[in-house]
Structures are given as C-alpha cells and as structure tokens.
Design an enzyme around this catalytic site. Structure first.
Site, PDB file in Angstrom:
ATOM      1  CD1 TRP A 196      71.244  42.339  24.917  1.00 39.02           C
ATOM      2  CD2 TRP A 196      69.378  41.408  24.089  1.00 39.02           C
ATOM      3  NE1 TRP A 196      71.576  41.104  24.424  1.00 39.02           N
ATOM      4  CE2 TRP A 196      70.454  40.512  23.907  1.00 39.02           C
ATOM      5  CE3 TRP A 196      68.115  41.048  23.641  1.00 39.02           C
ATOM      6  CZ2 TRP A 196      70.295  39.270  23.310  1.00 39.02           C
ATOM      7  CZ3 TRP A 196      67.951  39.807  23.040  1.00 39.02           C
ATOM      8  CH2 TRP A 196      69.038  38.933  22.886  1.00 39.02           C
ATOM      9  CE  LYS A 471      82.281  39.241  23.820  1.00 47.11           C
ATOM     10  NZ  LYS A 471      81.567  38.202  23.055  1.00 47.11           N
ATOM     11  CD1 TRP A 472      85.107  44.248  31.493  1.00 47.22           C
ATOM     12  CD2 TRP A 472      87.233  43.783  31.979  1.00 47.22           C
ATOM     13  NE1 TRP A 472      85.297  44.529  32.824  1.00 47.22           N
ATOM     14  CE2 TRP A 472      86.605  44.252  33.152  1.00 47.22           C
ATOM     15  CE3 TRP A 472      88.586  43.440  32.046  1.00 47.22           C
ATOM     16  CZ2 TRP A 472      87.281  44.395  34.374  1.00 47.22           C
ATOM     17  CZ3 TRP A 472      89.251  43.586  33.257  1.00 47.22           C
ATOM     18  CH2 TRP A 472      88.605  44.049  34.403  1.00 47.22           C
ATOM     19  CG  ASP A 473      80.097  40.079  28.391  1.00 46.82           C
ATOM     20  OD1 ASP A 473      79.469  41.148  28.318  1.00 46.82           O
ATOM     21  OD2 ASP A 473      79.650  38.999  27.961  1.00 46.82           O
ATOM     22  CG  MET A 474      79.414  44.852  33.487  1.00 50.46           C
ATOM     23  SD  MET A 474      77.697  45.293  33.579  1.00 50.46           S
ATOM     24  CE  MET A 474      77.678  46.879  32.782  1.00 50.46           C
ATOM     25  CB  CYS A 521      81.503  42.887  25.648  1.00 48.53           C
ATOM     26  SG  CYS A 521      80.033  41.915  25.333  1.00 48.53           S
ATOM     27  CG  ASP A 543      74.744  39.990  22.791  1.00 42.59           C
ATOM     28  OD1 ASP A 543      75.966  39.974  22.546  1.00 42.59           O
ATOM     29  OD2 ASP A 543      74.282  39.818  23.934  1.00 42.59           O
TER      30      ASP A 543
END
Ligand code: DGJ
Length: 730
Positions: A196, A471-474, A521, A543
């Site tokens: 990350w 914005k398709w986050d996971m 994302c 990030d």
C-alpha cells in the site's frame, strides 16, 4: 497473414513479421502420443526458416531426462514432467493423469470474445488472427482448447485455454493456467512488487534455480505483486535487448511461476491462483487470457507494445480515445469532514483555475463520518448535503464543471442498514467470527441476488444523469472465504466466482452508462491490472501522492500500463503520507506524467499556489492529448539514480515532451545530459522559450539539463520541456 500452418510437419508459426515468432509443433511423445512443444520463441523468423528448427531433441521415447528439458506448450501433471505444470486434473476416483491427444485445429481471422471475462479485442477481423488447437483426454473426455491470437500490427499475442467436460464424471481442475512460456537458462526475471502506498516497484534479478513465484490469494490482484512478469537477458536495458513480458488480463487471485530446473530449462506458468474448480459433466470453464509481448528493443520496446494494445484494444467505450478531464478530488482536502458549502468553495476555486471535473469522495452517504459505518447504505447524508447528490451536482454543473462521485459498491459495513437486513450477504464462513478490515466486510458477489442488488443500487444514482464520473473503490481483501448460498466443494473456487460476479456487475453497469468515465481504485493501486482496464479506462495509481515516491510508482506502473490509465494528483504539503514538502512545480511536473488532477482543499491555498496551479492546468490541457495518446519512453530510472527522466512523442516525431527530475542534489557533478529516444534525427526542434535543438544531438549527446534558477541547488527540482519540430514552429 500472421499464423502459418505447416500441416505435414504439424507446425504452427505465430508471428507479427517484425518483433516476434513463436513456433509450436507436435512431436512424438510418451505413450506414442503427440505433444505440443514450443520449438521457438524469439525474434521474428521468415516462415520458411521455421521448418529448419530442429525438433528431434524433443521427440520422446520415454520421459526420462529429456522430458525435463522439453518446452511443452501446455504441460500436464503426471507424466514425468516434474516442473510446475499448466494443467492438473483429479478424477472422481482420485487419479490425476489426463493425457491429451491432438484432435484438430482451426485458424481464422478475428478474435473470439471470452465468455464473462475481460479480454483484448479486435475491432475488425483483419486486425487479428486466431489459432484454436483442440486436445482431448480419451479416458475422461476432458477437452482443452488452446487459443492463440496474434495482433499483427500491434506486435502482441494472447494465449488462453478453455476446458470442456464432455464426459460423465465431475472433474476437479487443481490447476488450469492461461499460458506457458519456455526459455533457455541465463535469463533475468523482472516483476513489479509493492505494498500500500508503494505500488509497482521494479525488481530485477537472475532467475534462480527452483521456482520463483509471484501471486495473490487476496481475491484481488493486490498491491504486493502485479500480475506481470518478464524474462530478459542480463544485457537488456530500457533501450535494447531481448525481453519477454507476460501480463494477465485478470483482477483476482493469481499465480505466476518462473521455474529453472536442474537441466537448465526455464519455464513461466501464468494464470489464476489454483482453485480446485469443479467441472461438472457438460460444463465449460474459460481461463482469463495472458498477453505475451516479445521485444528485441529493450524494456521500452516491450512497454510501447503493451501501452498501445491496452490503450486501444483493451480499454473500451467513449472515453477510450477522449482527452481525460483535469479534476479536483476533495478526499485529502476534507476527508469525511465536509458540507455542501465547503465543497462548493473548493469547486469554485477549481473552476477559476480551469479544472473541469469536481469529484466528491468518501463520506457522502448514510452516517459515514469516519470509516466505521454505512458502506451499503447508498443514500445521501442530508445533514452534509441538504440538497442531496442531485442538488450538489446541479450546482457543480451550474458553474460549468462535470460532477463525479466515489463509491465502494463491493463492500458492506457491519454498522449499516444493509448488513442488519442481510447479514448473510457478505463472504463469511459459517459459525466463525467475521474478520473485519477497515471495519468492513465484502459482499458475496458469487450470489446472483447480491450482484443484482449491487447493479440496482449503483444504477439508482447514476440514472439521474447528473453523474459524469465514478471512482469505484475497493478497500479490503478476502478474509474468511465462504458463501451462505452456495457450498462449493472447495472455497478456493470463490476467488474465481467472486471475480466473475464482479465482472458481470461491471459489464452491466458500464454498458448501461456508456458516457460515464469510470476510474477504478483499491486502497490506491491495489487492483491496477489489465482486467479492470477493460471496464474502466483509468486507475487511481496509489494513495501515495508524494511526488518523489510517485516517480518510482509511475515509472514502475509504466512498464505495462499506458499513461492514459495512470491517474496522478497534486496534493497538499506536507504530504499526508510521507510528511515531505516539495514545490508546487515539482508536484505538478510529476503529476503531468499521468492523468492529472488535484487533491486538496483549494480554498485554503495561497494566491501564489493557485496561480501556479492555474498555469499548470492550462499546460495540461495543451499537452494532455500527446501525453495520453503518444509513445511514452522511460529514459533515466529513479530506482538506479538520483534523477529520473521520461519522454512522450507523437507518431511522426514532430512533437515531444521531455521530463527530467532531480530527486536529491549532488554537489560537484558533471552537468546532466539526458539522451532522448523517439526523436527525428534529421530534424531541428524548438522549445516553448525559443531554444533550438538538433534532433541528432538530442538523441546522441542528450539534452543538457539546467533546472530553473535556484532549483539546481535544491532537492526535488524538475523540468518539463515541450519540443516541436522547428519547421512546423516557423
Ligand atoms: C482509498 C482511496 O485510495 C482513496 O483515494 C480514498 O478514496 C479512500 N479510499 C476513501 O475511503
């Protein structure tokens, strides 16, 4: 023609006529069966020459010894090949030795779609040629079709396998890979590892004896190991030498093995993470495709091929070829602490700077004032947004900006109405505690009803027509893997079934809303892969928006993925992750190397910084078409030096942009010269300040790098130079 068949010799020649040839041939094998071997994979050969490749070494009377060096195209376990295999199958009686016979082949123009899976595509049948090789195991009636497609003009080819159970018993596919590549010993391995906020770092080393593998069992391609691996010669550089890259068009758990055995035989096996797939009588299982690129023009040569293929024949939809908007995202500016007024203030400064899209990030729904609740409750929080999303979107549209919205649709918070109503809708193991990450669980997308809920809930807001970007986050990976609805014999299957469920949802949504620009994302760049690019043409890269860290992250990402897919934002200083403060210019110059945006509270910035951002935005608009659609080459590696440089050029080399960065200054050094690639050596170029350069000098001596006054003595200095051919300037 890019696939030649020599029937008598049972030889298949895949080639683009320029970069590569791959020659597959059936040779006599054990048990008098014919085995498909990869007789050659390397620089393009004239077709006639392929008949002179010697295959006698690989004709097997028995498997002893020689089997351990045979470059099998689709090796199967159980017949004396002790290396990692592509295929391992268990029958109901526990035996594990399928033996495939050659049944036939077909060659046709075009490329078939892969049922339910993302894949590269041909827009016309002339663009691609496909070879089907049909194999069958007589005892189980298991049929395996190997599929190879050559994109002649794009210099790439793809490979996958389709399993069909034409027998009566259920078969367990313990392993079913997408492709195998063979090579001699002496190669190096290159791959992209990370974590990350530190994604896709370049690592390169001599292939060791034994098996080196990169994998993900997270249910996503993950931050740790991007689904990509390359074999290269020790002498290969960015600019020259041989490299073979393998990239998976898959976003889930994966396994890529590189095996060097005692006999010096090297093999790459790439595919899904082995999942013990139950293949019932009459069923078919299609594997995700692998994209193979061979280049004798170094790592940049490989990347150019991946970039063009992925940008033009993997990404789809109206946004594929459109210039991407320069955006402002509120996440690092406000986190969860915002209201309509605050957002509009940010948007108004953004509009004044020339920004085109305002994106509202996490925190607009349910009771979400931190990350402890509400995922699944996708109704606006009217305390923060009294006019709802539609009202805010109207106000943003009124100032002539587009409006974008963050979602994390695959997730569910235990503290949500959705969870209280459907506690069985998440992945979980019966009677076991549910392990949370970021206080959330994962929706069980293996279930049809949950897929439908997700499609409906996302569609509700998108149908208002007020949302231009998503914005398709996971933000978490698998914990307990199990489903309340379906009891699969082996939970590992859920890794694949989840991804197939997600792909179904994504296909439905992007088809239903063709004009929306989708960006994927996953806690930054935790699902930056070719599978997601099929549905969403750009990805939030990391990030970590610290410009120094970003040099390495963007440099590594560019090994495989096109610039138009790499989102890069300028954020505030001190940087929220590293605490580092660098100039607005440096931050802007780094972000210009991707899809540029801003991520801060613009209303709190100094007038000087706003003025600089306004100028940057104008420059982005001027340069972005070239950035997003040009040929990108890496020039100086931030992993190997204190500097970093890259460039972009258009097809006829009449325009180029040169970027150079100094991460940390070193005193008393010889002036920096950076040699450019992709330059017309016969031409003269002029920069925006009127300086004139000879193309041949830029290429062979390099551009002398002088940072702006004052900058040369500082860390984190940068220069971006836009050059046009001189005659077109006059
Ligand atoms: C992770 C993303 O990478 C961030 O950009 C932001 O959207 C947060 N999630 C929001 O929770």
């Amino acid at each position: 023609m890019s696939i030649f068949v020599h029937e008598k010799e049972k030889l298949f020649h895949l080639t683009d006529g320029h970069q590569f040839s791959r020659v597959l041939k059936f040779v006599p094998g054990v048990h008098k069966r014919e085995q498909l071997i990869e007789l050659y994979y390397g620089r393009a050969l004239p077709d006639d020459a392929t008949l002179h490749l010697d295959s006698s070494l690989f004709a097997l009377a028995s498997f002893d010894g020689i089997n351990q060096t045979s470059p099998f195209v689709y090796p199967v376990s159980g017949h004396g090949d002790f290396r990692p295999v592509a295929c391992a199958v268990t029958e109901e009686n526990g035996t594990q030795s399928p033996c495939f016979n050659f049944v036939g082949y077909k060659v046709a123009q075009g490329k078939p779609t892969l049922q339910g899976l993302p894949a590269t595509y041909a827009e016309t049948n002339e663009e691609a040629t496909t070879l089907w090789i049909y194999l069958k195991d007589e005892i189980t009636s298991l049929e395996v079709t190997l599929l190879f497609t050559v994109f002649e003009k794009l210099h790439a080819h793809t490979s996958t396998a389709i399993y069909h159970n034409a027998g009566k018993q259920t078969l367990r596919l313990d392993k079913s890979a997408s492709c195998v590549v063979n090579a001699p010993q002496g190669k190096e391995i290159m791959h992209l590892h990370g974590g990350w906020a530190r994604e896709r770092q370049v690592e390169r080393f001599t292939a060791p004896r034994g098996t080196f593998s990169i994998s993900s069992n997270r249910g996503a391609s993950g931050h740790d190991h991007n689904p990509f691996v390359a074999l290269l010669d020790p002498t290969t550089t960015e600019f020259q030498g041989e490299v073979m890259g393998v990239s998976l068009v898959w976003s889930g758990s994966h396994l890529m093995e590189v095996d060097l055995n005692a006999f010096g035989s090297l093999r790459v096996v790439a595919g899904i993470f082995p999942c013990a797939w139950q293949l019932k009588a009459g069923e078919t299982f299609t594997l995700p495709e692998a994209v193979l690129v061979y280049s004798h023009e170094g790592l940049n040569g490989m990347s150019h091929i991946f970039h063009k293929l992925y940008r033009t024949r993997l990404c789809r939809g109206v946004w594929r070829d459109k210039e991407r908007p320069v955006l402002i995202n509120n996440w690092e500016g406000t986190y969860f602490n915002f209201n309509e007024e605050k957002l509009l203030n940010i948007a108004k400064v953004g509009k004044d700077m020339g920004l085109e899209l305002f994106v509202l990030d996490d925190g607009w729904f349910g009771k979400r004032n931190d990350d402890h609740s509400s995922l699944g409750d996708w109704e606006e929080n009217l305390e923060k947004l009294p006019n709802g999303i539609a009202g805010l979107a109207d106000k943003i549209h009124d100032i002539d900006m587009k409006f974008g919205l963050w979602y994390e649709p695959e997730m569910i918070s235990p503290d949500s109405n959705l969870y209280r109503a459907h506690p069985d809708w998440c992945l979980h193991a019966e009677n076991r505690e549910r392990t949370q990450a970021r206080q959330q669980l994962i929706l069980d997308l293996t279930r049809g009803d949950v897929q439908q809920y997700l499609i409906d809930s996302v569609s509700t807001l998108l149908s208002t027509g007020k949302i231009d970007y998503v914005k398709w986050d996971m933000n978490r990976n698998f914990g307990e893997v199990g489903s309340a609805q379906t009891s699969y014999t082996h939970v590992a299957q859920l890794h694949v079934r989840y991804m197939l469920g997600l792909y179904h949802v994504l296909e439905t949504i992007v088809t239903r809303f063709p004009n929306i620009l989708f960006e994927s994302c996953s806690g930054g760049g935790g699902r930056f892969d070719a599978g997601m690019l099929y549905y969403m043409p750009q990805t939030w890269t990391s990030d970590d928006s610290d410009a120094v860290e970003r040099l390495r992250i963007q440099y590594g990402t560019s090994m495989v993925y096109p610039i138009a897919s790499i989102s890069a934002h300028v954020s505030d200083v001190p940087n929220h992750i590293t605490g580092r403060s660098v100039s607005m210019k440096f931050r802007g110059d780094v972000a210009l190397g991707g899809n540029m945006g801003y991520e801060m509270d613009l209303s709190l910035q100094t007038p000087e910084d706003v003025a600089e951002m306004r100028a940057q935005t104008q420059r982005v608009k001027k340069l972005r078409k070239l950035m997003q659609q040009g040929t990108f080459s890496r020039l100086v590696s931030p992993f190997e030096t204190r500097n970093c440089a890259w460039q972009v050029s258009n097809e006829d080399l009449s325009e180029l942009i040169f970027f150079v960065f100094q991460q940390t200054v070193t005193p008393a050094m010889y002036p920096i010269f950076v040699q450019l690639q992709d330059v017309d050596e016969k031409a003269m170029y002029q920069d925006e300040e009127g300086n004139v350069y000879a193309g041949a000098v830029l290429k062979h001596k390099g551009m002398r790098v002088l940072f702006e006054q004052g900058q040369g003595t500082k860390d984190c200095a940068s220069k971006v130079c836009y050059l046009k051919k001189y005659d077109s300037v006059l």
